[in-house]
Design an enzyme around this catalytic site. Structure first.
Site, PDB file in Angstrom:
ATOM      1  N   GLY A 108       1.870   1.560 -11.606  1.00 54.22           N
ATOM      2  CA  GLY A 108       2.763   2.977 -10.924  1.00 54.22           C
ATOM      3  C   GLY A 108       3.425   2.150 -10.261  1.00 54.22           C
ATOM      4  NE  ARG A 109       1.903  -2.686  -7.074  1.00 52.36           N
ATOM      5  CZ  ARG A 109       0.506  -1.799  -6.874  1.00 52.36           C
ATOM      6  NH1 ARG A 109       0.377  -1.070  -6.975  1.00 52.36           N
ATOM      7  NH2 ARG A 109      -1.077  -3.037  -7.500  1.00 52.36           N
ATOM      8  CG  HIS A 132      28.056  -2.823  12.509  1.00 50.13           C
ATOM      9  ND1 HIS A 132      28.888  -3.445  12.968  1.00 50.13           N
ATOM     10  CD2 HIS A 132      28.287  -2.795  11.064  1.00 50.13           C
ATOM     11  CE1 HIS A 132      30.187  -4.251  12.660  1.00 50.13           C
ATOM     12  NE2 HIS A 132      29.458  -4.658  11.341  1.00 50.13           N
ATOM     13  CE  LYS A 137      -2.798   8.506  -5.349  1.00 50.35           C
ATOM     14  NZ  LYS A 137      -2.055   8.311  -6.743  1.00 50.35           N
ATOM     15  CE  LYS A 163      -1.795   3.727 -14.733  1.00 53.61           C
ATOM     16  NZ  LYS A 163      -1.198   2.317 -14.176  1.00 53.61           N
ATOM     17  CD  GLU A 210       0.180  12.961  -1.198  1.00 52.48           C
ATOM     18  OE1 GLU A 210      -0.259  13.273  -2.664  1.00 52.48           O
ATOM     19  OE2 GLU A 210       0.741  12.056  -0.475  1.00 52.48           O
ATOM     20  CD  GLU A 270       1.239   0.930  -4.404  1.00 56.11           C
ATOM     21  OE1 GLU A 270       1.196   1.765  -3.565  1.00 56.11           O
ATOM     22  OE2 GLU A 270       0.895   1.173  -5.263  1.00 56.11           O
TER      23      GLU A 270
HETATM   24  O1  F6P Z   1       0.090   5.334  -3.596  1.00 53.90           O
HETATM   25  C1  F6P Z   1      -0.733   5.365  -4.555  1.00 53.90           C
HETATM   26  C2  F6P Z   1      -0.322   5.187  -5.738  1.00 53.90           C
HETATM   27  O2  F6P Z   1      -1.652   4.932  -6.551  1.00 53.90           O
HETATM   28  C3  F6P Z   1       0.466   4.238  -5.939  1.00 53.90           C
HETATM   29  O3  F6P Z   1       0.201   3.330  -6.884  1.00 53.90           O
HETATM   30  C4  F6P Z   1       0.992   5.110  -7.623  1.00 53.90           C
HETATM   31  O4  F6P Z   1       2.867   4.771  -7.731  1.00 53.90           O
HETATM   32  C5  F6P Z   1       1.366   7.096  -6.749  1.00 53.90           C
HETATM   33  O5  F6P Z   1       0.492   6.716  -6.266  1.00 53.90           O
HETATM   34  C6  F6P Z   1       1.633   8.049  -8.001  1.00 53.90           C
HETATM   35  O6  F6P Z   1       0.617   7.991  -8.241  1.00 53.90           O
HETATM   36  P1  F6P Z   1       0.476   8.910  -9.623  1.00 53.90           P
HETATM   37  O7  F6P Z   1       1.785   7.988 -10.617  1.00 53.90           O
HETATM   38  O8  F6P Z   1      -0.805   8.911 -10.372  1.00 53.90           O
HETATM   39  O9  F6P Z   1       0.681  10.103  -9.089  1.00 53.90           O
END
Ligand code: F6P
Length: 535
Positions: free
Chosen positions: A271-272, A388, A519, A210, A216, A357
């Site tokens: 995002g979620r 199990h 972050k 987003k 990462e 979250e």
């Molecule tokens: O983990 C925090 C977060 O901001 C989530 O809410 C989001 O889904 C994820 O990082 C990834 O963010 P982006 O889509 O901006 O890379």
């Protein structure tokens, strides 16, 4: 809307507190009523919930429904659907519901939003079909056969979970010529193991973010470009292998992603909650554009149910209320999700982000501290495996763990004996729900051990070990079959449950400042490191 009153000061909350402090019947007692099992069922959008095993009496249910009224849950839902800026810490609307309602006449969020959503959905669907038909070509003119999704959190979990849940469609689809892979972890091993078997000339990367700044994902994207270049892709043709999905297209464009290969969404999509947007592209490639749109229709059906069903028949609202009762009045600190269908293996992980979250919060919408418990620790995994492994703790440990059992009415696997396997699966699910509810009293255990022919001394020695408290609350959620429509409805069910709980607790469900702090710190540390190396 009326001024905000913290939950513990609401009338119904106080009544629930009084009820929870008085002796409440054991589930063993409640389930003696044959009408309970028959009547404590609700259905909507193709999903049914049996909530007869919730530790809720008619009196408690009445007060829970009163709490929903007093908390103005449905008025808050209307504000969300209207596109009010309910995410006030970021001054944004929250409109994932618009993503699955672009076809709806006179939408509450307005025609211009529907137009933009419809336009982007069409682009996503057409592109997905093009990829599936092998028309997307790499730098050497060969068809792309493998698509690797690079993204994390909401930019990974939704499409990854649904791709697995609906994988039978991937296999069934004769048209699909591509495989979709997901990499979220930035450790090089994760990307390496995926790329090890792929041909760079036939591989494309969907970089989903987003913000297009997540460290990462950006690190993974850089490594992916390196891999393509090292394999002989000319720098000027890298863009043929790169696709961006983002709400920040200026950043992706500056990194070499072309507008034709860039799909957008909006700041009002969390995002979620984004799998319904262009973030669903890898899923659409995997299952096809029609199936993807069917999933949107399933979610839309649940949206309609949520906004129109009477409160005592409203699936998301009831689920939210049982969750509040279990968390705030019975003191449960965790909640287990147990799907009894192996394609739903990643469903609990997906829900973890959606729930924790969103509602892992300690501040009310008016900035005051929350004085009651909010989101429980949500965990789980496939029920059959759990039985199990960790179910022992739920049967006889010291935590009260309310559960959601998720079962399929129909199994569509074409394998021989699939029906027989399905019978065994469902039998286990129902046995666990019943055993956890009923338990076995010491008196019953004594009787059972005597009946088995044990000596009296042995009966007395074993009884404390072989008695079970029971009284573990659960809902059994029945889904007709694993189809795009039912998946859409199931996911939207949980989304609205999370919304209702936030509305009751009076917290913001659509920001995530805690995660943002982590972050930012990682970025600050990286900048400090770079500055040190410069000196
Ligand atoms: O983990 C925090 C977060 O901001 C989530 O809410 C989001 O889904 C994820 O990082 C990834 O963010 P982006 O889509 O901006 O890379």
């Amino acid at each position: 809307m009326k001024p905000f009153i913290p939950p513990q000061h609401r009338q119904a909350w106080k009544a629930l507190q009084t009820l929870s402090q008085s002796a409440q019947p054991h589930l063993r007692e409640l389930l003696k009523d044959p009408k309970r099992v028959e009547q404590w069922q609700v259905s909507g959008a193709g999903i049914s919930i049996d909530y007869s095993r919730q530790r809720v009496t008619a009196e408690v249910l009445q007060q829970l429904l009163a709490l929903a009224d007093e908390s103005q849950v449905m008025a808050q839902a209307e504000a969300m659907f209207r596109g009010d800026a309910i995410n006030t810490t970021e001054q944004r609307a929250v409109l994932h519901v618009a993503l699955r309602g672009s076809h709806v006449p006179n939408p509450p969020w307005g025609a211009s939003i529907s137009k933009a959503v419809g336009h982007e959905l069409l682009r996503v669907c057409m592109f997905a079909e093009k990829v599936r038909e092998g028309q997307l070509k790499g730098h050497a003119g060969e068809s792309i056969t493998d698509v690797v999704n690079l993204g994390i959190g909401g930019s990974d979990l939704g499409p990854r979970m649904t791709t697995e849940a609906l994988s039978h469609l991937t296999r069934e689809s004769y048209k699909n010529k591509v495989r979709v892979h997901y990499v979220s972890n930035v450790d090089a091993w994760s990307l390496y193991t995926t790329l090890a078997t792929l041909d760079p000339a036939r591989t494309a990367f969907v970089v989903q973010s987003k913000t297009f700044t997540t460290q990462e994902t950006m690190t993974l994207a850089a490594l992916a470009k390196r891999w393509l270049l090292d394999a002989g892709c000319p720098e000027g043709q890298l863009h043929q292998h790169l696709i961006a999905v983002t709400a920040n297209p200026e950043i992706s464009e500056a990194q070499g992603f072309t507008p034709a290969h860039t799909f957008g969404f909006w700041d009002w999509v969390g995002g979620r909650y984004s799998v319904w947007s262009a973030i669903g592209l890898p899923l659409a490639i995997s299952i096809g554009a029609f199936a993807f749109q069917d999933m949107l229709l399933g979610a839309r059906a649940m949206d309609e149910h949520f906004m129109s069903a009477p409160k005592d028949q409203n699936l998301p609202l009831l689920m939210a209320l049982f969750g509040v009762w279990n968390r705030n009045f019975l003191g449960a600190t965790t909640h287990n999700i147990a799907p009894y269908a192996s394609p739903l293996g990643k469903f609990a992980s997906f829900l973890q982000q959606m729930d924790m979250e969103s509602n892992g919060k300690r501040t009310h919408i008016d900035g005051s501290p929350v004085e009651v418990a909010t989101a429980p620790v949500l965990w789980g995994g496939l029920g059959i495996d759990g039985q199990h492994a960790y179910f022992q703790l739920i049967h006889q440990g010291q935590h009260l763990v309310p559960m959601d059992f998720i079962g399929l009415r129909t199994e569509r696997s074409p394998l021989p004996f699939a029906a027989e396997h399905h019978r065994v699966v469902l039998l286990n699910m129902q046995a666990q729900a019943q055993a956890l509810a009923m338990g076995r009293s010491p008196e019953e255990t004594v009787q059972a051990l005597r009946d088995s022919g044990l000596e009296e001394a042995e009966v007395q020695r074993l009884t404390p070990h072989r008695s079970y408290p029971g009284n573990v609350p659960s809902s059994t959620i029945w889904v007709d079959a694993l189809t795009p429509r039912s998946m859409g409805a199931l996911m939207a069910l949980y989304e609205h449950k999370v919304f209702c709980q936030a509305a009751i607790w009076g917290v913001h469900a659509y920001d995530q400042w805690g995660v943002e702090l982590g972050k930012k710190m990682a970025k600050d540390m990286e900048a400090a490191e770079a500055a040190r190396h410069k000196v």
